[in-house]
Design an enzyme around this catalytic site. Structure first.
Site, PDB file in Angstrom:
ATOM      1  N   PRO A   2       0.812  -1.210   0.000  1.00 51.16           N
ATOM      2  CG  PRO A   2      -0.510  -1.437   1.874  1.00 51.16           C
ATOM      3  CD  PRO A   2       0.752  -1.915   1.271  1.00 51.16           C
ATOM      4  CD  GLU A   3       1.775   3.338  -4.591  1.00 50.33           C
ATOM      5  OE1 GLU A   3       1.819   4.539  -4.879  1.00 50.33           O
ATOM      6  OE2 GLU A   3       1.773   2.442  -5.445  1.00 50.33           O
ATOM      7  CE  LYS A  58       5.420   4.010  -0.425  1.00 50.46           C
ATOM      8  NZ  LYS A  58       6.185   3.076  -1.277  1.00 50.46           N
ATOM      9  CG  HIS A  92      -0.699 -15.256   5.069  1.00 48.56           C
ATOM     10  ND1 HIS A  92       0.513 -15.902   4.994  1.00 48.56           N
ATOM     11  CD2 HIS A  92      -1.424 -15.686   4.009  1.00 48.56           C
ATOM     12  CE1 HIS A  92       0.514 -16.696   3.921  1.00 48.56           C
ATOM     13  NE2 HIS A  92      -0.647 -16.586   3.314  1.00 48.56           N
ATOM     14  NE  ARG A 111       5.262 -10.494  -2.238  1.00 49.25           N
ATOM     15  CZ  ARG A 111       5.558  -9.772  -3.314  1.00 49.25           C
ATOM     16  NH1 ARG A 111       4.621  -9.063  -3.900  1.00 49.25           N
ATOM     17  NH2 ARG A 111       6.775  -9.762  -3.790  1.00 49.25           N
ATOM     18  NE  ARG A 154      18.859  13.789  -6.206  1.00 49.05           N
ATOM     19  CZ  ARG A 154      18.916  13.009  -5.146  1.00 49.05           C
ATOM     20  NH1 ARG A 154      19.016  11.707  -5.282  1.00 49.05           N
ATOM     21  NH2 ARG A 154      18.896  13.535  -3.947  1.00 49.05           N
ATOM     22  NE  ARG A 265       8.182  -1.735  -7.749  1.00 51.42           N
ATOM     23  CZ  ARG A 265       7.805  -0.882  -6.799  1.00 51.42           C
ATOM     24  NH1 ARG A 265       8.697  -0.130  -6.188  1.00 51.42           N
ATOM     25  NH2 ARG A 265       6.540  -0.780  -6.460  1.00 51.42           N
TER      26      ARG A 265
END
Ligand SMILES: [Zn+2]
Length: 276
Positions: A2-3, A58, A92, A111, A154, A265
Site C-alpha cells: 500500500p502507498e 507509508k 498470515h 509476503r 539527478r 518495477r
C-alpha cells in the site's frame, strides 16, 4: 503497495474505531516480518491507551499513553483488519492486538515485508525508519521550489527519482505512474532535465492524484482492503497503471498503454502522451 492513499485511509478508519481504547493483550504468531520482531519491546504497549493515530510516508504511527509509539509499515502486502467476533486466526495473521473480548485488530501480511516496532515518543523522529524520509507530498513543503531543487544534478530517470522515499515520502509505483501520465512526462526522462513547466505541473498533479485517491479510499489491488473490509475505488480510475495493451484514456489518443520495466518495477505509460 500500500502507498500513501491506502495508508492514509487506513489511519482514518483506525482513528474512528480505536481512539481512546486500550490494547489489553498482544499475541504474536511469528518471530519476524521484514526483520525479527522484538517481542519484549512490542509487549510494552500492553495495557496502554491509544491517544492518536497518524502517518508519516507509508508508516502508521499509533501513539499511546506513557509516551509509547507503535510504528507499523504494511510492506508489500500487509493490512490491518478489525474483527468484532470470536477470535479466529487465519493464515498470515501474524499479530493480534486485543482491545476487548471479541474486538481486536489483526496484522495480516502474506509476503511478510511489513514492519512492527515500538519506540518512546522522544526517539521516534530519529529512528532509522523515519529519520531520512523526504517531504510529505500533501503539505506546503512539497512545492515547485522543493521539487526543482531536489531534481538538480539527478541523473536517474524521473520514475526512479519519484519512488525515492528520501525525496518524497509515500509515493509508490501506482501513484508515480499515474502522476507522470497526468503531467505528460515520460518515465524515462532524466530527472535533472525536466523543464520549469513540467516541474510545476508534476508537483500539482502528484498532489491532485494523491488527494483524489484518498477521496476514493485508495486502490484495492492484490487483495488490499481497509481494516473494516471496505474496498478502495481508485483502481477503477487508473489511466495507465495495470492497463498494458489497453487504449489510452486521453481524449483523441488511440495509442496503447505500454508496460516497461524500470529498476525492476513495472512501469505503465502512453508513448504518445508522454514523449521524451
Ligand atoms: Zn495517450
Amino acid at each position: 503497495m500500500p502507498e500513501l492513499p491506502e495508508v492514509e485511509t487506513t489511519i482514518n478508519e483506525l482513528k474512528s474505531i480505536v481512539l481512546n481504547k486500550n490494547i489489553n493483550k498482544i499475541i504474536l504468531n511469528t518471530d519476524s516480518l521484514r526483520k525479527p520482531i522484538n517481542k519484549k519491546k512490542i509487549k510494552k504497549i500492553e495495557g496502554l491507551k491509544i491517544i492518536n493515530v497518524s502517518r508519516r510516508g507509508k508508516y502508521i504511527i499509533i501513539s499511546f499513553t506513557n509516551d509509547y509509539i507503535l510504528l507499523i509499515h504494511l510492506g508489500m502486502s500487509g493490512r490491518l483488519i478489525f474483527r468484532k467476533d470470536k477470535l479466529v486466526i487465519n493464515k498470515h495473521d501474524h499479530i493480534v492486538f486485543f482491545i476487548k473480548k471479541n474486538f481486536y485488530i489483526i496484522l495480516n501480511d502474506p509476503r511478510k515485508f511489513g514492519l512492527v516496532d515500538v519506540f518512546l515518543k522522544k526517539d521516534l523522529k530519529n529512528c532509522n525508519h523515519l529519520k531520512n524520509l523526504g517531504v510529505e507530498p500533501l503539505t506546503k513543503e512539497f512545492s515547485f521550489f522543493y521539487l526543482k531543487n531536489a531534481l538538480l544534478k539527478r541523473k536517474s530517470n524521473i520514475k526512479t527519482f519519484l519512488l525515492n522515499q528520501k525525496i518524497i515520502a509515500g509515493l509508490g509505483n501506482i501513484y508515480v505512474c499515474e502522476s507522470l501520465f497526468e503531467s505528460n512526462i515520460s518515465p524515462f526522462q532524466i530527472a535533472k532535465n525536466l523543464k520549469r513547466k513540467q516541474i510545476s505541473l508534476l508537483c500539482l498533479k502528484i498532489k491532485k492524484v494523491l488527494q483524489y485517491a484518498i477521496n476514493l479510499k485508495g486502490s484495492s489491488i492484490s487483495d488490499f482492503k481497509l481494516p473494516s473490509g471496505l474496498l478502495g475505488k481508485f483502481q477503477n480510475k487508473f489511466k495507465v497503471y495495470d492497463r498494458e495493451g489497453k487504449i489510452c484514456k486521453r481524449k483523441g489518443c488511440k495509442e496503447m498503454i505500454i508496460r516497461s520495466v524500470i529498476n525492476g518495477r513495472s512501469t505503465y505509460y502512453c508513448k504518445k502522451c508522454q514523449k521524451m
